[in-house]
Design a protein around this motif. Structure first.
Motif, PDB file in Angstrom:
ATOM      1  N   UNK A 258      11.860 -10.529  21.860  1.00  0.00           N
ATOM      2  CA  UNK A 258      12.702 -11.536  21.701  1.00  0.00           C
ATOM      3  C   UNK A 258      14.164 -11.004  21.302  1.00  0.00           C
ATOM      4  N   UNK A 259      14.992 -12.057  21.525  1.00  0.00           N
ATOM      5  CA  UNK A 259      16.436 -11.635  21.391  1.00  0.00           C
ATOM      6  C   UNK A 259      16.966 -11.958  20.107  1.00  0.00           C
ATOM      7  N   UNK A 260      17.496 -11.017  19.167  1.00  0.00           N
ATOM      8  CA  UNK A 260      17.739 -11.176  17.952  1.00  0.00           C
ATOM      9  C   UNK A 260      19.257 -11.667  17.957  1.00  0.00           C
ATOM     10  N   UNK A 261      20.210 -11.453  18.697  1.00  0.00           N
ATOM     11  CA  UNK A 261      21.522 -11.805  18.745  1.00  0.00           C
ATOM     12  C   UNK A 261      21.891 -12.094  20.134  1.00  0.00           C
ATOM     13  N   UNK A 262      23.240 -12.898  20.339  1.00  0.00           N
ATOM     14  CA  UNK A 262      23.729 -13.217  21.523  1.00  0.00           C
ATOM     15  C   UNK A 262      24.376 -11.901  22.462  1.00  0.00           C
ATOM     16  N   UNK A 263      23.833 -11.623  23.380  1.00  0.00           N
ATOM     17  CA  UNK A 263      24.662 -10.828  24.380  1.00  0.00           C
ATOM     18  C   UNK A 263      23.812  -9.212  24.047  1.00  0.00           C
ATOM     19  N   UNK A 264      22.802  -9.307  23.303  1.00  0.00           N
ATOM     20  CA  UNK A 264      21.983  -8.094  23.284  1.00  0.00           C
ATOM     21  C   UNK A 264      20.575  -7.937  23.877  1.00  0.00           C
ATOM     22  N   UNK A 265      19.971  -6.868  24.156  1.00  0.00           N
ATOM     23  CA  UNK A 265      18.658  -7.131  24.808  1.00  0.00           C
ATOM     24  C   UNK A 265      17.645  -7.450  24.029  1.00  0.00           C
ATOM     25  N   UNK A 266      16.606  -7.869  24.724  1.00  0.00           N
ATOM     26  CA  UNK A 266      15.316  -8.280  23.994  1.00  0.00           C
ATOM     27  C   UNK A 266      14.776  -6.944  23.419  1.00  0.00           C
ATOM     28  N   UNK A 267      14.031  -7.384  22.314  1.00  0.00           N
ATOM     29  CA  UNK A 267      13.421  -6.341  21.427  1.00  0.00           C
ATOM     30  C   UNK A 267      11.984  -6.501  21.212  1.00  0.00           C
ATOM     31  N   UNK A 268      11.244  -5.685  20.981  1.00  0.00           N
ATOM     32  CA  UNK A 268       9.654  -5.775  20.541  1.00  0.00           C
ATOM     33  C   UNK A 268       9.608  -5.289  19.157  1.00  0.00           C
ATOM     34  N   UNK A 269       9.501  -6.107  18.223  1.00  0.00           N
ATOM     35  CA  UNK A 269       9.631  -5.342  16.805  1.00  0.00           C
ATOM     36  C   UNK A 269       8.246  -4.938  16.464  1.00  0.00           C
ATOM     37  N   UNK A 270       8.147  -3.954  15.672  1.00  0.00           N
ATOM     38  CA  UNK A 270       6.875  -3.115  14.977  1.00  0.00           C
ATOM     39  C   UNK A 270       7.190  -3.081  13.629  1.00  0.00           C
ATOM     40  N   UNK A 271       6.001  -3.073  12.901  1.00  0.00           N
ATOM     41  CA  UNK A 271       6.114  -3.113  11.319  1.00  0.00           C
ATOM     42  C   UNK A 271       5.200  -2.033  10.835  1.00  0.00           C
ATOM     43  N   UNK A 272       5.625  -1.463   9.690  1.00  0.00           N
ATOM     44  CA  UNK A 272       4.873  -0.478   8.909  1.00  0.00           C
ATOM     45  C   UNK A 272       5.392  -0.186   7.499  1.00  0.00           C
ATOM     46  N   UNK A 273       4.237   0.057   6.583  1.00  0.00           N
ATOM     47  CA  UNK A 273       4.741   0.291   5.158  1.00  0.00           C
ATOM     48  C   UNK A 273       5.238   1.696   5.067  1.00  0.00           C
ATOM     49  N   UNK A 274       6.186   1.851   4.120  1.00  0.00           N
ATOM     50  CA  UNK A 274       6.755   2.922   3.961  1.00  0.00           C
ATOM     51  C   UNK A 274       5.560   3.800   3.347  1.00  0.00           C
ATOM     52  N   UNK A 275       4.715   3.500   2.466  1.00  0.00           N
ATOM     53  CA  UNK A 275       3.685   4.236   1.698  1.00  0.00           C
ATOM     54  C   UNK A 275       2.365   3.313   2.056  1.00  0.00           C
ATOM     55  N   UNK A 276       1.367   4.093   1.947  1.00  0.00           N
ATOM     56  CA  UNK A 276       0.005   3.429   2.368  1.00  0.00           C
ATOM     57  C   UNK A 276      -0.259   2.129   1.296  1.00  0.00           C
ATOM     58  N   UNK A 277      -0.073   2.074   0.076  1.00  0.00           N
ATOM     59  CA  UNK A 277      -0.282   0.953  -0.771  1.00  0.00           C
ATOM     60  C   UNK A 277       1.117   0.511  -1.423  1.00  0.00           C
ATOM     61  N   UNK A 278       2.057   0.644  -0.832  1.00  0.00           N
ATOM     62  CA  UNK A 278       3.227  -0.072  -1.208  1.00  0.00           C
ATOM     63  C   UNK A 278       3.789  -1.051  -0.340  1.00  0.00           C
ATOM     64  N   UNK A 279       3.777  -2.049  -0.803  1.00  0.00           N
ATOM     65  CA  UNK A 279       4.402  -3.390  -0.068  1.00  0.00           C
ATOM     66  C   UNK A 279       5.696  -3.694  -0.462  1.00  0.00           C
ATOM     67  N   UNK A 280       6.324  -3.100  -1.162  1.00  0.00           N
ATOM     68  CA  UNK A 280       7.769  -3.252  -1.554  1.00  0.00           C
ATOM     69  C   UNK A 280       8.754  -2.776  -0.462  1.00  0.00           C
ATOM     70  N   UNK A 281       8.622  -1.923   0.205  1.00  0.00           N
ATOM     71  CA  UNK A 281       9.505  -1.503   1.385  1.00  0.00           C
ATOM     72  C   UNK A 281       8.573  -1.234   2.803  1.00  0.00           C
ATOM     73  N   UNK A 283       9.407  -0.557   7.014  1.00  0.00           N
ATOM     74  CA  UNK A 283       9.688  -0.027   7.966  1.00  0.00           C
ATOM     75  C   UNK A 283       9.672  -0.935   9.422  1.00  0.00           C
ATOM     76  N   UNK A 284      10.891  -1.245   9.652  1.00  0.00           N
ATOM     77  CA  UNK A 284      10.826  -1.943  10.985  1.00  0.00           C
ATOM     78  C   UNK A 284      11.305  -1.316  12.305  1.00  0.00           C
ATOM     79  N   UNK A 285      10.531  -1.085  13.143  1.00  0.00           N
ATOM     80  CA  UNK A 285      11.123  -0.602  14.496  1.00  0.00           C
ATOM     81  C   UNK A 285      11.213  -1.684  15.619  1.00  0.00           C
ATOM     82  N   UNK A 286      12.408  -1.479  16.228  1.00  0.00           N
ATOM     83  CA  UNK A 286      12.945  -2.444  17.341  1.00  0.00           C
ATOM     84  C   UNK A 286      12.786  -1.666  18.754  1.00  0.00           C
ATOM     85  N   UNK A 287      12.196  -1.887  19.512  1.00  0.00           N
ATOM     86  CA  UNK A 287      11.910  -1.317  20.628  1.00  0.00           C
ATOM     87  C   UNK A 287      12.537  -2.154  21.893  1.00  0.00           C
ATOM     88  N   UNK A 288      13.678  -1.378  22.331  1.00  0.00           N
ATOM     89  CA  UNK A 288      14.510  -2.246  23.200  1.00  0.00           C
ATOM     90  C   UNK A 288      13.772  -2.214  24.847  1.00  0.00           C
TER      91      UNK A 288
END
Length: 534
Positions: A258-281, A283-288
């Motif tokens: 998906x493209x998150x803004x005009x004029x930028x490359x498409x990315x594939x987002x990946x998500x992971x929790x900062x801690x195993x049982x922590x839903x408050x934070x 981490x999002x990784x955006x692969x160009x």
């Protein structure tokens, strides 16, 4: 060190309390009956002087940090003398005074070396024993009580000072280790932060309120360079926010680009929790995807290069056999002109195929560059002389031009530079000529802006059309029916291996210029010195 500062402050503060105790004992009203002062005047004078000394030591606490050991040794001598005199003047309070002196010795032992601490413990013990022996000799009814007390206090002084000295050494070693660990952790934290900030993959830290806490440079660019105050993920990238919510509620990841803004490359987002049982934070990784495609292309080209080299090597033997057979046919006396023309065509194409094979093999086994310091003016003249001796120029001209009075010094591998310039000169002599006129080629060594060394191969031919010039450095691109399309590609690859830039520059008055911008020798030495000093 922080530990020594605290220990010195404690010693000076305790000395002030000790002096106040001496003052209280010396100025006790006579009606109380305790303690009985053997010499009231001496006791009061001693208490007053010691109080002034304690105040001065406390006020000079910060300044004495620079010479902490000297300051502690000096003040301990005063403490021991004052304690001995106080016991003489206030004999009834001898046990309390001796116990307070033990605190002085212990606090000093935390700062001083073991041998010096033992010296002050011995000095205090001798003082206590001296008072007891002196009183024992003068008493009409001598007893062993005071002497035994002095000996026991001396034993306590040695034991406590030895223990505190060892503890002080361990505290300082622990503090030094903690400081080293703190420095290592700070450096590691900076390195990690720098790595994350410079990662090609975009990284964001988002809380449960959909607010961005941390973002690296790649993620900032992939989000369209938002302002520093824009932290709401839902407003910055609604699609990314939607995918995050979908992942948190269902646990499923949408891996479509998906493209998150005009004029930028498409990315594939990946998500992971900062801690195993922590839903408050999260981490999002955006692969160009463009980087992924480029890496896949590089792997494909690398594989194709190895395959091409293998195929080229296998073709050499059949090609040699074909060419040898054609040469044998050419020697036949019974061939007519048509057959001779066919043999000539075979030989020409064999030569062309052999050039392609040699270029492919040269590209696949290209050695690592071994740069040397070169005077480009002398090198260009030597190259022209060597080329002219090994090739028949006929009516064509090839000459070297260098800056007068200025040495153009560069850092390059002489063998690879020879191959680059040989390819450029060969092309200039072949294509850089006007119809019916001889080729005029120059190899120019000069200095560019800021002293950058430049080597140019210039011809006076028709030049290269802009559309063609945009593709001349691509592999296998050629406009000549017998060209291989690898000469300029190889030249550019070898230039980049020598930290040099090869570009085509159109000459205003007609002709072409291939400009090679090399690395200055002094810049390279400066960088090397900086690395060595670092």
């Amino acid at each position: 060190m922080a530990t020594i500062r605290h220990e010195l402050s404690f010693l000076n503060a305790f000395r002030l309390v000790q002096a106040l105790v001496y003052v209280a004992l010396a100025f006790t009203p006579a009606g109380m009956g305790w303690p009985q002062l053997a010499a009231p005047g001496v006791a009061r004078t001693l208490a007053t002087v010691y109080l002034i000394f304690a105040l001065l030591a406390l006020l000079m606490n910060r300044r004495s940090m620079a010479h902490a050991k000297t300051a502690v040794a000096t003040t301990l001598v005063v403490d021991i003398v004052a304690a001995v005199l106080a016991i003489v003047a206030m004999h009834d309070a001898r046990i309390g005074i001796a116990m307070m002196l033990a605190v002085n010795l212990c606090a000093g032992a935390l700062i001083l070396p073991l041998r010096l601490s033992g010296f002050f413990a011995a000095l205090a013990t001798l003082g206590m024993l001296g008072i007891s022996l002196f009183g024992w000799s003068l008493s009409p009814h001598p007893g062993d009580r005071d002497l035994l007390e002095a000996a026991l206090f001396g034993l306590a002084y040695f034991a406590t000072t030895a223990l505190c000295s060892v503890l002080g050494q361990q505290l300082r070693a622990t503090e030094a280790l903690a400081e080293q660990r703190s420095t290592d952790l700070a450096n590691l934290s900076q390195i990690n932060e720098l790595i994350i900030r410079r990662m090609k993959t975009g990284v964001l830290l988002v809380d449960d309120a959909n607010r961005i806490h941390q973002i690296n440079e790649s993620a900032w660019m992939l989000l369209g360079n938002p302002g520093a105050d824009q932290r709401d993920l839902g407003l910055l990238a609604p699609e990314l926010s939607r995918r995050l919510y979908h992942w948190m509620t269902s646990g499923k990841l949408d891996e479509t680009a998906t493209q998150l803004a005009d004029g930028v490359p498409e990315v594939v987002p990946r998500f992971t929790r900062l801690a195993p049982n922590d839903d408050s934070h999260v981490l999002i990784f955006l692969d160009d995807t463009s980087l992924l495609s480029r890496r896949a292309e590089e792997l494909t080209l690398s594989s194709l290069g190895r395959l091409s080299a293998s195929i080229a090597h296998e073709i050499r033997n059949p090609l040699a056999a074909i060419r040898y057979s054609a040469q044998l046919l050419a020697e036949s006396r019974t061939m007519d002109s048509t057959d001779q023309r066919m043999v000539e065509i075979i030989n020409n194409h064999c030569v062309r195929l052999n050039e392609i094979i040699e270029n492919i093999l040269q590209l696949s086994r290209r050695e690592r560059s071994r740069p040397e310091t070169l005077d480009l003016g002398d090198w260009a003249q030597d190259f022209v002389d060597e080329y002219s001796q090994g090739n028949d120029l006929g009516a064509d001209s090839l000459r070297a031009i260098a800056s007068n009075g200025v040495a153009v010094v560069a850092l390059a591998d002489p063998q690879q530079l020879q191959q680059v310039v040989w390819n450029l000169v060969q092309n200039a002599l072949r294509y850089g000529r006007l119809p019916g006129e001889p080729a005029r080629v120059m190899v120019v060594a000069r200095q560019g802006e800021h002293g950058v060394p430049i080597l140019e191969v210039i011809d006076r031919g028709p030049g290269i059309a802009p559309k063609v010039a945009a593709q001349i450095f691509e592999p296998f691109y050629t406009t000549h029916e017998y060209g291989t399309g690898l000469g300029l590609y190889l030249a550019k690859q070898m230039s980049e291996a020598n930290q040099a830039a090869l570009e085509y520059v159109r000459v205003a008055g007609g002709g072409s210029c291939f400009r090679l911008t090399l690395t200055p020798a002094q810049m390279s030495r400066g960088a090397g010195d900086a690395e060595a000093s670092g």
